[in-house]
Design a protein around this motif. Structure first.
Motif, short mmCIF file in Angstrom:
data_model
loop_
_atom_site.label_atom_id
_atom_site.label_comp_id
_atom_site.label_asym_id
_atom_site.label_seq_id
_atom_site.Cartn_x
_atom_site.Cartn_y
_atom_site.Cartn_z
N ALA A 96 -5.28 0.93 2.64
CA ALA A 96 -5.23 0.10 3.85
C ALA A 96 -5.74 0.94 5.02
CB ALA A 96 -3.82 -0.39 4.12
N VAL A 97 -6.18 0.28 6.07
CA VAL A 97 -6.63 0.98 7.28
C VAL A 97 -5.76 0.53 8.44
CG1 VAL A 97 -8.59 1.57 8.75
CG2 VAL A 97 -8.99 0.89 6.38
N VAL A 98 -5.20 1.49 9.15
CA VAL A 98 -4.39 1.20 10.33
C VAL A 98 -5.14 1.71 11.56
CG1 VAL A 98 -2.15 1.50 11.45
CG2 VAL A 98 -2.33 1.61 8.94
N SER A 158 0.84 -1.20 0.00
CA SER A 158 0.00 0.00 0.00
C SER A 158 0.87 1.25 0.00
CB SER A 158 -0.94 0.00 1.21
OG SER A 158 -0.21 -0.14 2.39
N THR A 159 0.40 2.30 -0.64
CA THR A 159 1.17 3.54 -0.73
C THR A 159 0.44 4.71 -0.08
OG1 THR A 159 0.21 3.99 -2.89
CG2 THR A 159 2.33 2.83 -2.85
N ALA A 160 -0.85 4.55 0.21
CA ALA A 160 -1.61 5.63 0.84
C ALA A 160 -2.64 5.00 1.76
CB ALA A 160 -2.29 6.49 -0.21
N ASP A 161 -2.56 5.31 3.06
CA ASP A 161 -3.38 4.59 4.03
C ASP A 161 -4.19 5.53 4.91
OD1 ASP A 161 -2.18 2.36 3.01
OD2 ASP A 161 -0.63 2.31 4.55
N LEU A 162 -5.14 4.94 5.60
CA LEU A 162 -5.93 5.68 6.58
C LEU A 162 -5.50 5.27 7.98
CD1 LEU A 162 -8.39 7.52 7.24
CD2 LEU A 162 -9.74 5.41 7.33
N ILE A 163 -5.13 6.24 8.80
CA ILE A 163 -4.88 5.94 10.21
C ILE A 163 -6.13 6.35 10.98
CG2 ILE A 163 -3.45 6.40 12.23
CD1 ILE A 163 -1.15 7.14 10.42
N LEU A 164 -6.70 5.38 11.68
CA LEU A 164 -7.91 5.63 12.46
C LEU A 164 -7.53 5.57 13.94
CD1 LEU A 164 -11.00 5.96 11.75
CD2 LEU A 164 -11.24 3.54 12.33
N TYR A 165 -8.01 6.53 14.73
CA TYR A 165 -7.68 6.50 16.16
C TYR A 165 -8.85 7.04 16.97
CZ TYR A 165 -6.57 11.51 15.64
OH TYR A 165 -6.64 12.85 15.38
N GLY A 166 -8.70 7.00 18.28
CA GLY A 166 -9.79 7.41 19.15
C GLY A 166 -9.53 8.76 19.76
N SER A 167 -9.05 8.74 21.01
CA SER A 167 -8.83 10.02 21.69
C SER A 167 -7.55 10.68 21.19
CB SER A 167 -8.73 9.80 23.20
OG SER A 167 -7.40 9.56 23.56
N SER A 223 7.03 5.97 10.83
CA SER A 223 7.30 4.65 10.25
C SER A 223 6.70 4.54 8.85
CB SER A 223 6.75 3.56 11.18
OG SER A 223 6.98 2.29 10.63
N LEU A 224 5.52 5.11 8.66
CA LEU A 224 4.90 5.11 7.33
C LEU A 224 5.74 5.97 6.36
CD1 LEU A 224 2.53 3.78 8.82
CD2 LEU A 224 0.98 5.21 7.50
N GLN A 225 6.12 7.13 6.84
CA GLN A 225 6.88 8.04 5.98
C GLN A 225 8.20 7.42 5.55
OE1 GLN A 225 6.56 11.24 8.73
NE2 GLN A 225 4.73 12.11 7.75
N GLU A 226 8.85 6.73 6.47
CA GLU A 226 10.11 6.03 6.14
C GLU A 226 9.95 5.11 4.94
OE1 GLU A 226 11.73 3.66 9.34
OE2 GLU A 226 12.01 5.49 10.53
N GLN A 227 8.77 4.52 4.82
CA GLN A 227 8.51 3.57 3.73
C GLN A 227 7.87 4.26 2.54
OE1 GLN A 227 9.58 0.42 3.88
NE2 GLN A 227 10.34 0.70 5.98
N GLY A 228 7.79 5.57 2.58
CA GLY A 228 7.19 6.30 1.47
C GLY A 228 5.68 6.16 1.37
N ILE A 229 5.05 5.88 2.49
CA ILE A 229 3.59 5.70 2.51
C ILE A 229 2.93 7.00 3.00
CG2 ILE A 229 1.66 4.39 3.51
CD1 ILE A 229 3.71 2.08 3.97
N THR A 230 2.05 7.57 2.20
CA THR A 230 1.29 8.75 2.65
C THR A 230 0.05 8.29 3.39
OG1 THR A 230 0.00 8.87 0.63
CG2 THR A 230 2.10 10.07 0.66
N PHE A 231 -0.58 9.22 4.13
CA PHE A 231 -1.77 8.81 4.88
C PHE A 231 -2.70 9.98 5.17
CE2 PHE A 231 -0.53 10.70 8.86
CZ PHE A 231 0.87 10.71 8.81
N ALA A 232 -3.96 9.63 5.36
CA ALA A 232 -4.92 10.56 5.95
C ALA A 232 -5.22 10.02 7.34
CB ALA A 232 -6.20 10.58 5.12
N ASP A 233 -5.72 10.87 8.25
CA ASP A 233 -6.07 10.33 9.56
C ASP A 233 -7.43 10.83 10.03
OD1 ASP A 233 -4.04 12.75 10.15
OD2 ASP A 233 -5.41 12.57 11.86
N VAL A 234 -8.14 9.94 10.71
CA VAL A 234 -9.45 10.26 11.28
C VAL A 234 -9.41 9.85 12.75
CG1 VAL A 234 -11.92 9.70 11.26
CG2 VAL A 234 -10.69 9.93 9.10
N GLY A 235 -9.72 10.77 13.63
CA GLY A 235 -9.75 10.47 15.07
C GLY A 235 -11.15 10.51 15.61
N GLY A 236 -11.26 10.51 16.91
CA GLY A 236 -12.56 10.70 17.54
C GLY A 236 -13.43 9.46 17.64
N VAL A 237 -12.85 8.27 17.38
CA VAL A 237 -13.65 7.06 17.58
C VAL A 237 -13.84 6.87 19.09
CG1 VAL A 237 -13.74 4.55 17.31
CG2 VAL A 237 -12.77 5.98 15.49
#
Lengths: 383, 383
Positions: A92-94, A31-40, A55-69
């Motif tokens: 991918a979803v992390v 995967s080259t672009a992932d979603l990081i999902l988190y809570g607080s 760690s994602l950036q080291e591997q050249g992986i970009t990401f969006a993030d959504v919090g508040g779960v």
């Protein structure tokens, strides 16, 4: 031994600093672009999010993030995340968090590859056929979601707390680093212990046939949970206790306890999900109320198994004594064991019973659990 | 808890008649022409081979078959099968038999995708990079090969009994139907029980750190093996006992007992492989000779763990008493516990020690096990 299929392809990466390798684990799924999902926002403040991002950036992986779960996670937040994943074409979803975040991540993974509303999977209107790969970094051990194929999410409009299930939803890799769990609050540690108890005892006390090996495995998990919870309440930095607790949580619901078992069901979960859906009671807190009441209701149906449980887990004799001992331990660790202690009024019995009966119908358990029986069980917990 | 990776993607299909679905299981790997590998002609006489063949034919899968794999399987037979697999362009290997057949199938799977000699993988001259998918239908439970990534084969020219190991070698699907094991001869049932003991105790008595949960899991496996072996010696048609025995064999070596463990090694296997390689002693029979002797040698190094073992598994006190009880039980079920009983002359000690020291060097255990120490251990079993 009854016929069974055992299949669990999740890779567990257990230990210190393993979260810092998440980029490599993701890379293996190309995967080259992932979603990081988190809570607080705690994970952003304590540096965990940054380590994952680096760690994602080291591997050249970009990401969006959504919090508040949130605890008892909501389908509305899942839908938000699905929209972002689709718009950005994420691959991918992390999940970075506890069971609620990971359960939401599983729903997002299915929803992102589905043209209609993701809730369809929860109510049986659609079957999961394609998903984004799911990865997890666990900050709380309880649900076992890190090594199984299910997730539970609440629909905030219909007040239904329902599961999504598919073999496609096993996480590819789950990181269990006990150090990340050292800051779990004492009440959530207690709720987690009760959740694991419930995963074990739903099976132990409903199986028509329970192989000796499975019974011993469950008893071993329960004893591990009690021993390590007590240790952690004394010293929250006890790494080995934290690690054994976490692994017990995983083992309680990753398929091993089910091998060769016949006819088990999820009775306390069916009832408790209604409590969480209606009154937002933390899942483990609700289970601490339901589990002893449910055991009182069924104890005469299987006296021999209760006798065994009493002897092996608590060193006492008889169903009543074992239920009393368990309830006493739940109280001692700080879990509520009555409606009042869980902040529920006595008149919540009927709404909970009605909502739980909806679960019973969906899970095809309504013949065994008419609404009145559920209400009668709940009344045993109103004191 | 020490850091660990748990990964085991094998699907287990456990139960009656599951072998009749092998064609469907294979189909999911999209193979159209496969190799069926088997041992004795018994599987052709008793109808098992025909059921497997019919299931493949139903799915339009053609096959070649190679039989004659023996206990302590030989690399020469593996090479024969590799040649056929290459010539015919076969796409999967189906093992029908016990651990020897499956271990050979794993070697064939690796050899069929390798340009040079398959033995290279055993001596560290090459690393497995590509394999044919492996499937198994087990007729004997002992080695755990059905759910792990290793196989052991003997080189009939060099008299080396060595392992091949790769995560690519986990079987895709393994069928465990206890009914197929009902005709296992009494001596091989005993050898199998000892093999499982050895898988457990090599870990239990060498781990520098052994989490409580792992210790309990191992004790549970050992008690299951004793209980079910005794039951099967009374009634070989006891399906539940046969099934629990088989699942205990799988659980003993599928990774679960290793979670969080530090520093375990395969000491009795290192020594026993030399016995099998030189004198063709059945693996489990050799282990029944080696295991008590090895335990006598190490018992003073970890008195607490021996005390625990004595208490939990045999209900006695002390290392000596536990070794005596275990040896007594091995004898009672018909396993040899001395050189003489295994058909070995006293002067076999030195050749076995010399061969085993070769294993020690390959496994990087030669500092801990100089040849003289191995000889001294073996002498404890010459009576």
């Amino acid at each position: 031994m009854r016929d069974f299929t055992f299949f669990n392809p999740t890779r567990i990466e257990f230990g210190k600093h393993k979260e810092s390798h998440i980029g490599q684990y993701l890379k293996s799924s190309a995967s080259t672009a992932d979603l990081i999902l988190y809570g607080s926002e705690r994970v952003k403040k304590n540096g965990l999010f940054d380590r994952v991002a680096a760690s994602l950036q080291e591997q050249g992986i970009t990401f969006a993030d959504v919090g508040g779960v949130i605890s008892n996670p909501l389908i509305s937040r899942v839908r938000d995340a699905v929209k972002i994943a689709k718009e950005k074409g994420l691959q991918a979803v992390v999940a970075v968090g506890g069971g609620s975040v990971l359960d939401s991540a599983k729903a997002v993974a299915a929803g992102a590859k589905y043209d209609s509303d993701v809730w369809d999977f929860f109510v049986g209107k659609a079957v999961v056929e394609e998903v984004l790969p799911v990865f997890s970094i666990m900050t709380l051990a309880a649900t076992g979601s890190e090594m199984n194929m299910a997730g539970v999410v609440t629909n905030d409009e219909t007040r239904q707390k329902y599961p999504i299930v598919s073999p496609l939803l096993f996480p590819k890799v789950s990181v269990i680093n006990p150090e990340l769990m050292a800051s779990v609050p004492r009440d959530y540690l207690a709720y987690s212990a009760v959740d694991i108890f419930s995963h074990c005892l739903d099976l132990y006390f409903t199986a028509g046939y329970l192989p000796e090996f499975s019974a011993e495995l469950i008893e071993s998990i329960l004893k591990t949970v009690m021993r390590t919870t007590d240790a952690l309440l004394k010293n929250s930095d006890d790494y080995d206790a934290r690690g054994e607790f976490a692994w017990a949580a995983t083992m309680a619901l990753n398929g091993n306890t089910f091998a060769g078992v016949e006819g088990n069901t999820y009775d306390t979960h069916m009832i408790e999900h209604a409590m969480s859906a209606l009154y937002n009671v933390p899942h483990g807190a609700g289970l601490a109320v339901v589990l002893p009441a449910w055991m009182k209701d069924i104890k005469n149906q299987m006296p021999e198994r209760f006798e065994r449980f009493a002897d092996k887990v608590f060193g006492v004799s008889g169903g009543d004594a074992s239920i009393a001992k368990m309830t006493e331990w739940f109280s001692a660790i700080g879990a509520p064991v009555t409606f009042a202690q869980a902040g529920l009024a006595a008149d919540a019995v009927d709404p909970i019973a009605e909502n739980a009966f909806g679960n019973a119908k969906l899970w095809q358990m309504d013949t065994l659990y008419p609404q009145q029986r559920i209400a009668d069980i709940l009344k045993l917990a109103v004191k």
